[in-house]
Design an enzyme around this catalytic site. Structure first.
Site, PDB file in Angstrom:
ATOM      1  N   ARG A 123       0.816  -1.234   0.000  1.00  0.00           N
ATOM      2  CA  ARG A 123       0.000   0.000   0.000  1.00  0.00           C
ATOM      3  C   ARG A 123       0.843   1.276   0.000  1.00  0.00           C
ATOM      4  O   ARG A 123       0.371   2.341   0.399  1.00  0.00           O
ATOM      5  CB  ARG A 123      -0.991   0.008   1.160  1.00  0.00           C
ATOM      6  N   LYS A 144       2.862  11.589 -10.566  1.00  0.00           N
ATOM      7  CA  LYS A 144       1.916  10.801 -11.349  1.00  0.00           C
ATOM      8  C   LYS A 144       2.621   9.533 -11.833  1.00  0.00           C
ATOM      9  O   LYS A 144       3.633   9.611 -12.538  1.00  0.00           O
ATOM     10  CB  LYS A 144       1.388  11.605 -12.540  1.00  0.00           C
ATOM     11  N   GLU A 186       8.990  18.266 -24.184  1.00  0.00           N
ATOM     12  CA  GLU A 186       8.382  18.607 -22.892  1.00  0.00           C
ATOM     13  C   GLU A 186       9.012  19.873 -22.307  1.00  0.00           C
ATOM     14  O   GLU A 186       8.358  20.629 -21.596  1.00  0.00           O
ATOM     15  CB  GLU A 186       8.522  17.437 -21.914  1.00  0.00           C
ATOM     16  N   LYS A 228       7.088  23.226 -13.819  1.00  0.00           N
ATOM     17  CA  LYS A 228       6.200  22.129 -13.439  1.00  0.00           C
ATOM     18  C   LYS A 228       6.024  22.071 -11.933  1.00  0.00           C
ATOM     19  O   LYS A 228       4.914  21.854 -11.440  1.00  0.00           O
ATOM     20  CB  LYS A 228       6.732  20.791 -13.958  1.00  0.00           C
ATOM     21  N   GLU A 238      -4.368  17.353  -9.820  1.00  0.00           N
ATOM     22  CA  GLU A 238      -5.003  17.732 -11.072  1.00  0.00           C
ATOM     23  C   GLU A 238      -6.492  18.039 -10.896  1.00  0.00           C
ATOM     24  O   GLU A 238      -7.343  17.581 -11.655  1.00  0.00           O
ATOM     25  CB  GLU A 238      -4.807  16.639 -12.142  1.00  0.00           C
ATOM     26  N   ARG A 242      -3.391  22.063 -12.722  1.00  0.00           N
ATOM     27  CA  ARG A 242      -2.382  21.122 -13.201  1.00  0.00           C
ATOM     28  C   ARG A 242      -2.700  20.583 -14.598  1.00  0.00           C
ATOM     29  O   ARG A 242      -1.799  20.150 -15.315  1.00  0.00           O
ATOM     30  CB  ARG A 242      -2.236  19.966 -12.206  1.00  0.00           C
ATOM     31  N   ASN A 246      -0.971  19.340 -19.614  1.00  0.00           N
ATOM     32  CA  ASN A 246      -1.348  18.386 -20.654  1.00  0.00           C
ATOM     33  C   ASN A 246      -1.425  19.016 -22.042  1.00  0.00           C
ATOM     34  O   ASN A 246      -1.988  18.401 -22.956  1.00  0.00           O
ATOM     35  CB  ASN A 246      -2.700  17.748 -20.315  1.00  0.00           C
ATOM     36  N   HIS A 249      -1.205  16.810 -25.125  1.00  0.00           N
ATOM     37  CA  HIS A 249      -1.266  15.418 -24.711  1.00  0.00           C
ATOM     38  C   HIS A 249      -2.553  14.710 -25.154  1.00  0.00           C
ATOM     39  O   HIS A 249      -2.578  13.490 -25.261  1.00  0.00           O
ATOM     40  CB  HIS A 249      -1.103  15.300 -23.197  1.00  0.00           C
ATOM     41  N   HIS A 253      -1.501  11.539 -26.883  1.00  0.00           N
ATOM     42  CA  HIS A 253      -1.784  10.218 -26.307  1.00  0.00           C
ATOM     43  C   HIS A 253      -2.579   9.358 -27.279  1.00  0.00           C
ATOM     44  O   HIS A 253      -2.380   8.140 -27.359  1.00  0.00           O
ATOM     45  CB  HIS A 253      -2.551  10.364 -24.994  1.00  0.00           C
ATOM     46  N   HIS A 266       7.200   9.417 -26.974  1.00  0.00           N
ATOM     47  CA  HIS A 266       6.185  10.255 -26.332  1.00  0.00           C
ATOM     48  C   HIS A 266       6.324  11.714 -26.760  1.00  0.00           C
ATOM     49  O   HIS A 266       5.333  12.362 -27.136  1.00  0.00           O
ATOM     50  CB  HIS A 266       6.306  10.136 -24.810  1.00  0.00           C
TER      51      HIS A 266
END
Length: 368
Positions: A123, A144, A186, A228, A238, A242, A246, A249, A253, A266
């Site tokens: 956990r 993330k 990026e 960032k 987010e 935030r 993206n 993206h 994506h 990417h």
């Protein structure tokens, strides 16, 4: 050495950026209170391991740390539930406990995968990022972590902040040119969303960045990380702001998913996506030069800005509708207002997005 702090209260952590940091990794683990009594798991890939794994192992073992190592295949394909299970098996067999840590030595794929293991093992145990790509200056900051599902990128994941990020610029010297450019996508993105002067700096210093000049890289990475970190500090999970990270993206994506993870790096997919976002901005009446200015920056960094013909618009639209950023089938995009500032725009008509995809196919630039 440069240090940037991510301010998240009790989850705050530093990002160390400099040359020759990896051989000092053991001292950094001790500095941050990691236990030498428990085993620690290094996750890396088969391209990074031959260059940097022995250096890291030597530093940690000399500092008294016991290690377990999991080497995965390089590439986006390793961000899968199958590979996640294999790494988790290594952790269990290696006897990791609640005082252990998972150390990500590699690029964004390794960081996301290792971070998800750390977030879910017992956990949640400590996580340390040691990025070896330019692209990872983005993915290693912010907590993330995720693996992909065949239908959507990063759909299975968590928020799990690292204890610290150790960014040794010397590890970037082994990157092939294509990965250098992909990582710089990026970097310039951070300028496009938050700092126009930095975006133009990236264009003006493109030759130095592509040549891996340490001074240029040091400044560029520090500024990109700082942008960032500032955004993440204001919106860790987010809930609002935030989402501006993206930019590019949504389309990017979708390109990765439709092409099959691996055809595009990417950063290459995100570059095409940022060109698309600029076209969308113009279609919404936000500045007639946004696409020209944005693509000039991306081309200077040897990045693609045109959608290849073999990617179906229907498939791309279907992939976008699986995106986490869409709610109740409404399309949400990060749209530039000008170079250096963006807005979150909801309820974008699907037909307009199709039109943007058609426009993205035009021009003479091809995928590199």
């Amino acid at each position: 050495m440069r240090t940037v702090h991510v301010d998240l209260g009790e989850r705050s952590y530093p990002i160390y950026i400099g040359s020759g940091l990896l051989p000092q990794a053991g001292a950094y683990l001790i500095k941050h209170g990691l236990s030498a009594k428990s085993p620690h798991l290094i996750v890396t890939d088969d391209k990074v391991a031959p260059h940097h794994l022995d250096v890291l192992k030597s530093s940690l073992e000399e500092a008294g740390f016991r290690l377990v190592v999991s080497v995965v295949q390089s590439g986006e394909g390793s961000k899968s539930l199958q590979v996640f299970e294999e790494v988790m098996t290594s952790a269990i067999q290696g006897g990791l406990d609640r005082n252990s840590s998972v150390i990500a030595l590699g690029g964004g794929v390794v960081g996301d995968l290792a971070g998800f293991v750390a977030a879910t093992y017992m956990r949640g145990i400590a996580f340390i990022q040691m990025p070896t790509t330019i692209l990872a200056h983005d993915s290693s900051v912010g907590g993330k972590v995720a693996v992909n599902h065949p239908l959507a990128k990063n759909m299975i994941g968590a928020f799990h902040q690292p204890e610290f990020v150790l960014y040794d610029l010397n590890t970037l010297m082994t990157l092939p040119p294509r990965e250098v450019s992909a990582g710089l996508a990026e970097m310039v993105k951070h300028g496009l969303i938050r700092d126009a002067a930095f975006a133009y700096w990236c264009k003006d210093h493109a030759a130095d960045l592509l040549a891996l000049d340490l001074d240029a890289l040091g400044y560029g990475l520090e500024r990109g990380v700082a942008i960032k970190a500032d955004v993440v500090s204001q919106d860790e999970r987010e809930g609002g702001l935030r989402a501006i990270l993206n930019l590019g993206h949504t389309i990017g994506h979708a390109i990765e998913a439709v092409a099959g993870y691996g055809e595009f790096l990417h950063g290459e997919a995100i570059s095409i996506g940022m060109a698309g976002s600029a076209l969308l901005a113009e279609a919404l009446g936000r500045g007639g030069e946004l696409h020209k200015e944005t693509t000039a920056m991306l081309k200077a960094l040897n990045l693609p800005v045109v959608l290849p013909d073999h990617l179906s618009e229907d498939d791309l639209m279907a992939a976008m509708m699986h995106d986490k950023k869409f709610k109740e089938n409404t399309m949400v995009f990060i749209v530039p207002d000008a170079i250096g500032t963006v807005s979150i725009v909801k309820d974008i008509p699907q037909q307009l997005v199709r039109d943007i995809l058609k426009q993205l196919r035009k021009g003479g630039e091809t995928h590199v």
